[in-house]
Design a protein around this motif. Structure first.
Motif, PDB file in Angstrom:
ATOM      1  N   GLY A  28       5.527  -1.509 -25.528  1.00 26.63           N
ATOM      2  CA  GLY A  28       6.342  -2.262 -26.476  1.00 26.63           C
ATOM      3  C   GLY A  28       5.858  -3.687 -26.642  1.00 26.63           C
ATOM      4  N   ALA A  29       6.209  -4.265 -27.757  1.00 24.88           N
ATOM      5  CA  ALA A  29       5.722  -5.599 -28.113  1.00 24.88           C
ATOM      6  C   ALA A  29       6.218  -6.692 -27.170  1.00 24.88           C
ATOM      7  N   ASP A  30       7.470  -6.583 -26.698  1.00 24.63           N
ATOM      8  CA  ASP A  30       8.010  -7.620 -25.808  1.00 24.63           C
ATOM      9  C   ASP A  30       7.228  -7.701 -24.505  1.00 24.63           C
ATOM     10  N   VAL A  31       7.064  -6.561 -23.845  1.00 27.17           N
ATOM     11  CA  VAL A  31       6.342  -6.547 -22.569  1.00 27.17           C
ATOM     12  C   VAL A  31       4.880  -6.899 -22.789  1.00 27.17           C
ATOM     13  N   ALA A  32       4.263  -6.302 -23.801  1.00 28.47           N
ATOM     14  CA  ALA A  32       2.838  -6.551 -24.069  1.00 28.47           C
ATOM     15  C   ALA A  32       2.568  -8.006 -24.439  1.00 28.47           C
ATOM     16  N   GLY A  33       3.557  -8.677 -24.993  1.00 31.84           N
ATOM     17  CA  GLY A  33       3.390 -10.086 -25.342  1.00 31.84           C
ATOM     18  C   GLY A  33       3.291 -10.992 -24.135  1.00 31.84           C
ATOM     19  N   HIS A  34       3.744 -10.506 -22.983  1.00 31.65           N
ATOM     20  CA  HIS A  34       3.768 -11.336 -21.783  1.00 31.65           C
ATOM     21  C   HIS A  34       2.997 -10.750 -20.601  1.00 31.65           C
ATOM     22  N   CYS A  35       2.604  -9.471 -20.699  1.00 35.45           N
ATOM     23  CA  CYS A  35       1.910  -8.806 -19.592  1.00 35.45           C
ATOM     24  C   CYS A  35       0.768  -7.969 -20.133  1.00 35.45           C
ATOM     25  N   GLN A  36      -0.389  -8.091 -19.504  1.00 32.29           N
ATOM     26  CA  GLN A  36      -1.562  -7.327 -19.924  1.00 32.29           C
ATOM     27  C   GLN A  36      -2.181  -6.631 -18.720  1.00 32.29           C
ATOM     28  N   PRO A  37      -2.716  -5.426 -18.925  1.00 31.20           N
ATOM     29  CA  PRO A  37      -3.400  -4.750 -17.822  1.00 31.20           C
ATOM     30  C   PRO A  37      -4.675  -5.496 -17.449  1.00 31.20           C
ATOM     31  N   ILE A  38      -4.920  -5.604 -16.151  1.00 27.94           N
ATOM     32  CA  ILE A  38      -6.102  -6.300 -15.651  1.00 27.94           C
ATOM     33  C   ILE A  38      -7.145  -5.302 -15.162  1.00 27.94           C
ATOM     34  N   SER A  39      -6.693  -4.335 -14.360  1.00 25.99           N
ATOM     35  CA  SER A  39      -7.639  -3.368 -13.806  1.00 25.99           C
ATOM     36  C   SER A  39      -6.922  -2.070 -13.452  1.00 25.99           C
ATOM     37  N   PHE A  40      -7.739  -1.032 -13.259  1.00 27.48           N
ATOM     38  CA  PHE A  40      -7.236   0.255 -12.787  1.00 27.48           C
ATOM     39  C   PHE A  40      -8.226   0.779 -11.769  1.00 27.48           C
ATOM     40  N   VAL A  41      -7.792   0.898 -10.509  1.00 27.61           N
ATOM     41  CA  VAL A  41      -8.657   1.371  -9.432  1.00 27.61           C
ATOM     42  C   VAL A  41      -7.853   2.309  -8.534  1.00 27.61           C
ATOM     43  N   ASP A  42      -8.373   3.512  -8.334  1.00 28.54           N
ATOM     44  CA  ASP A  42      -7.773   4.490  -7.418  1.00 28.54           C
ATOM     45  C   ASP A  42      -6.287   4.723  -7.680  1.00 28.54           C
ATOM     46  N   GLY A  43      -5.919   4.862  -8.939  1.00 22.39           N
ATOM     47  CA  GLY A  43      -4.535   5.158  -9.296  1.00 22.39           C
ATOM     48  C   GLY A  43      -3.627   3.958  -9.388  1.00 22.39           C
ATOM     49  N   VAL A  44      -4.130   2.771  -9.073  1.00 21.36           N
ATOM     50  CA  VAL A  44      -3.317   1.557  -9.096  1.00 21.36           C
ATOM     51  C   VAL A  44      -3.657   0.739 -10.333  1.00 21.36           C
ATOM     52  N   LEU A  45      -2.661   0.547 -11.195  1.00 23.14           N
ATOM     53  CA  LEU A  45      -2.815  -0.274 -12.388  1.00 23.14           C
ATOM     54  C   LEU A  45      -2.316  -1.667 -12.058  1.00 23.14           C
ATOM     55  N   THR A  46      -3.193  -2.653 -12.180  1.00 27.78           N
ATOM     56  CA  THR A  46      -2.817  -4.050 -11.942  1.00 27.78           C
ATOM     57  C   THR A  46      -2.549  -4.712 -13.273  1.00 27.78           C
ATOM     58  N   VAL A  47      -1.380  -5.353 -13.362  1.00 34.50           N
ATOM     59  CA  VAL A  47      -0.929  -5.984 -14.595  1.00 34.50           C
ATOM     60  C   VAL A  47      -0.723  -7.464 -14.324  1.00 34.50           C
ATOM     61  N   GLY A  48      -1.179  -8.310 -15.234  1.00 34.98           N
ATOM     62  CA  GLY A  48      -0.992  -9.749 -15.115  1.00 34.98           C
ATOM     63  C   GLY A  48       0.103 -10.224 -16.043  1.00 34.98           C
ATOM     64  N   ALA A  49       1.026 -11.019 -15.523  1.00 34.97           N
ATOM     65  CA  ALA A  49       2.137 -11.565 -16.308  1.00 34.97           C
ATOM     66  C   ALA A  49       1.905 -13.052 -16.532  1.00 34.97           C
ATOM     67  N   ASP A  50       2.389 -13.554 -17.672  1.00 35.70           N
ATOM     68  CA  ASP A  50       2.171 -14.962 -17.990  1.00 35.70           C
ATOM     69  C   ASP A  50       3.204 -15.901 -17.366  1.00 35.70           C
ATOM     70  N   SER A  51       4.241 -15.352 -16.732  1.00 31.74           N
ATOM     71  CA  SER A  51       5.222 -16.184 -16.039  1.00 31.74           C
ATOM     72  C   SER A  51       5.802 -15.395 -14.875  1.00 31.74           C
ATOM     73  N   SER A  52       6.387 -16.100 -13.930  1.00 30.12           N
ATOM     74  CA  SER A  52       6.986 -15.408 -12.789  1.00 30.12           C
ATOM     75  C   SER A  52       8.204 -14.600 -13.228  1.00 30.12           C
ATOM     76  N   ALA A  53       8.908 -15.070 -14.257  1.00 27.05           N
ATOM     77  CA  ALA A  53      10.055 -14.315 -14.772  1.00 27.05           C
ATOM     78  C   ALA A  53       9.611 -12.970 -15.335  1.00 27.05           C
ATOM     79  N   TRP A  54       8.525 -12.963 -16.101  1.00 22.67           N
ATOM     80  CA  TRP A  54       8.025 -11.699 -16.643  1.00 22.67           C
ATOM     81  C   TRP A  54       7.433 -10.825 -15.559  1.00 22.67           C
ATOM     82  N   ALA A  55       6.831 -11.415 -14.555  1.00 22.39           N
ATOM     83  CA  ALA A  55       6.317 -10.620 -13.439  1.00 22.39           C
ATOM     84  C   ALA A  55       7.471  -9.888 -12.755  1.00 22.39           C
ATOM     85  N   THR A  56       8.578 -10.576 -12.536  1.00 25.46           N
ATOM     86  CA  THR A  56       9.752  -9.954 -11.934  1.00 25.46           C
ATOM     87  C   THR A  56      10.302  -8.860 -12.834  1.00 25.46           C
ATOM     88  N   GLN A  57      10.382  -9.129 -14.124  1.00 24.70           N
ATOM     89  CA  GLN A  57      10.897  -8.147 -15.082  1.00 24.70           C
ATOM     90  C   GLN A  57      10.057  -6.873 -15.066  1.00 24.70           C
TER      91      GLN A  57
END
Length: 109
Positions: A28-57
């Protein structure tokens, strides 16, 4: 094309590439506007958030996101989501740091 992908063992790689390319539509646009995938290794998707509030969300939404991703790339492909918030500035380097300084504890008590 599908047969070639299966023969080479690229099924998971292609599926994940599709997820990364369609991240906005999947989450969705809301989440994608603040969080982007960084990497995928061994089944683990790492996502980067632009704020600590969005990281918590996104951490709170991770079970829902795993369900969405399972539908898109297959059950068990993404087994965990790790969310990284923005990195804090370093207090240990800079032009006004006293030798032997321990960081913000020296300043704030």
């Amino acid at each position: 094309m599908g047969r070639l992908i299966a023969e080479r063992g690229w099924t998971e790689t292609v599926a994940i590439g599709g997820v990364l390319g369609r991240w906005n539509q999947i989450v969705g646009a809301d989440v994608a506007g603040h969080c982007q995938p960084i990497s995928f290794v061994d089944g683990v998707l790492t996502v980067g958030a632009d704020s600590s509030a969005w990281a918590t969300q996104v951490r709170l939404l991770s079970a829902n996101l795993l369900g969405l991703l399972a539908r898109e790339v297959g059950e068990g492909t993404v087994t965990r989501i790790v969310v990284r918030g923005p990195s804090a500035p370093s207090w240990k380097h800079g032009p006004r740091v006293a030798p032997g300084s321990k960081g913000p504890g020296d300043t704030y008590g």
